[in-house]
Design a protein around this motif. Structure first.
Motif, PDB file in Angstrom:
ATOM      1  N   GLY A   1      18.901 -32.724  16.509  1.00  0.00           N
ATOM      2  CA  GLY A   1      20.039 -31.906  16.877  1.00  0.00           C
ATOM      3  C   GLY A   1      21.211 -32.158  15.953  1.00  0.00           C
ATOM      4  N   PRO A   2      22.378 -31.587  16.247  1.00  0.00           N
ATOM      5  CA  PRO A   2      23.569 -31.787  15.414  1.00  0.00           C
ATOM      6  C   PRO A   2      24.177 -33.149  15.625  1.00  0.00           C
ATOM      7  N   GLU A   3      24.983 -33.574  14.654  1.00  0.00           N
ATOM      8  CA  GLU A   3      25.663 -34.860  14.781  1.00  0.00           C
ATOM      9  C   GLU A   3      26.641 -34.830  15.939  1.00  0.00           C
ATOM     10  N   LEU A   4      26.932 -36.006  16.458  1.00  0.00           N
ATOM     11  CA  LEU A   4      27.916 -36.124  17.540  1.00  0.00           C
ATOM     12  C   LEU A   4      29.311 -36.042  16.947  1.00  0.00           C
TER      13      LEU A   4
ATOM     14  N   ARG B   1      19.569 -36.653   8.417  1.00  0.00           N
ATOM     15  CA  ARG B   1      19.334 -35.204   8.429  1.00  0.00           C
ATOM     16  C   ARG B   1      19.620 -34.677   9.825  1.00  0.00           C
ATOM     17  N   SER B   2      20.477 -33.662   9.901  1.00  0.00           N
ATOM     18  CA  SER B   2      20.908 -33.102  11.183  1.00  0.00           C
ATOM     19  C   SER B   2      20.800 -31.589  11.140  1.00  0.00           C
ATOM     20  N   THR B   3      20.702 -30.978  12.314  1.00  0.00           N
ATOM     21  CA  THR B   3      20.833 -29.536  12.390  1.00  0.00           C
ATOM     22  C   THR B   3      22.307 -29.176  12.433  1.00  0.00           C
ATOM     23  N   LEU B   4      22.641 -27.980  11.980  1.00  0.00           N
ATOM     24  CA  LEU B   4      24.017 -27.518  12.068  1.00  0.00           C
ATOM     25  C   LEU B   4      24.316 -27.075  13.498  1.00  0.00           C
ATOM     26  N   PRO B   5      25.567 -27.212  13.946  1.00  0.00           N
ATOM     27  CA  PRO B   5      25.904 -26.816  15.324  1.00  0.00           C
ATOM     28  C   PRO B   5      25.636 -25.348  15.612  1.00  0.00           C
ATOM     29  N   CYS B   6      25.797 -24.497  14.578  1.00  0.00           N
ATOM     30  CA  CYS B   6      25.582 -23.059  14.750  1.00  0.00           C
ATOM     31  C   CYS B   6      24.656 -22.559  13.642  1.00  0.00           C
TER      32      CYS B   6
ATOM     33  N   TRP C   1      35.359 -31.471  20.395  1.00  0.00           N
ATOM     34  CA  TRP C   1      34.082 -31.926  19.836  1.00  0.00           C
ATOM     35  C   TRP C   1      33.801 -31.074  18.603  1.00  0.00           C
ATOM     36  N   GLY C   2      32.995 -31.618  17.690  1.00  0.00           N
ATOM     37  CA  GLY C   2      32.713 -30.914  16.450  1.00  0.00           C
ATOM     38  C   GLY C   2      31.298 -30.415  16.340  1.00  0.00           C
ATOM     39  N   GLY C   3      30.332 -31.149  16.899  1.00  0.00           N
ATOM     40  CA  GLY C   3      28.930 -30.757  16.845  1.00  0.00           C
ATOM     41  C   GLY C   3      28.328 -30.824  18.235  1.00  0.00           C
TER      42      GLY C   3
END
Length: 208
Positions: A205-208, A163-168, A60-62
């Motif tokens: 939240g972050p993208e899937l 617009r998304s949040t970054l995973p980290c 998974w990426g995000g």
């Protein structure tokens, strides 16, 4: 809902263009399956940077999906799509959706993946009773979107930014990013006429 989805997993193991599809919850994947999915390099078609998170055993990426559809053939994992229920905001409207992402396919099968994977997940989306499903595709995959738009299940919505949040959270990057995307919307429990107007989608939240 878990029992009915597991039953759907059995029913979905049928051949469609020589692929056998398996539907499973994230918690049902074993480590070796994550390794095999990571080797698929799900985002590789859009550049090495997007493929970077998929190393070792990380598939998974995000955001992590709650449900995956994995297509197999005689060579192993051939195609993949992930599903996550979440709220997005369009204008002032909070909307429950089933987000589709982590689309991937082996290069030798390119052209078969998107429409077939959505058809596999569509009955599950109906069971989950989400009003809509949507997927945001980067411009590098625009030709796949154009092909997919011929399928009556989905509508392509142009001119959208997400617009998304970054995973980290990192000190050298802002906490969010906004991207121009090609948006795919599937009416599930509501008609397409109920999709809110607006050109910016805020993911929670972050993208899937």
């Amino acid at each position: 809902m878990r029992d009915s989805t597991k039953q759907r997993e059995v029913e979905s193991c049928s051949t469609r263009s020589h692929l056998r599809w398996r539907l499973c919850w994230e918690s049902e994947l074993e480590l070796d399956e994550h390794v095999e999915l990571a080797a698929l390099k799900i985002y590789g078609q859009t550049g090495s940077f997007n493929a970077k998170p998929f190393e070792g055993s990380q598939s998974w990426g995000g955001a992590r999906p709650e449900l995956r559809a994995v297509g197999y053939d005689s060579k192993g994992v051939a195609a993949h799509i992930g599903l996550l229920r979440r709220f997005i905001r369009i204008g002032t409207i909070d909307l429950l959706v089933g987000e589709l992402g982590l689309w991937g396919v082996r290069p030798d099968l390119e052209g078969l993946w998107m429409a077939h994977s959505v058809r596999v997940t569509y009955p599950v989306l109906q069971e989950l009773k989400v009003p809509f499903a949507f997927g945001a595709v980067r411009p590098a995959l625009q030709h796949h979107v154009a092909r997919f738009s011929r399928n009556a299940l989905a509508t392509i919505v142009p001119g959208i930014r997400v617009r998304s949040t970054l995973p980290c959270a990192r000190l050298d990057n802002p906490p969010t990013r906004t991207e121009d995307v090609a948006l795919i919307v599937l009416p599930i429990a509501q008609p397409m006429s109920e999709w809110p107007a607006g050109t910016i989608i805020h993911r929670n939240g972050p993208e899937l």
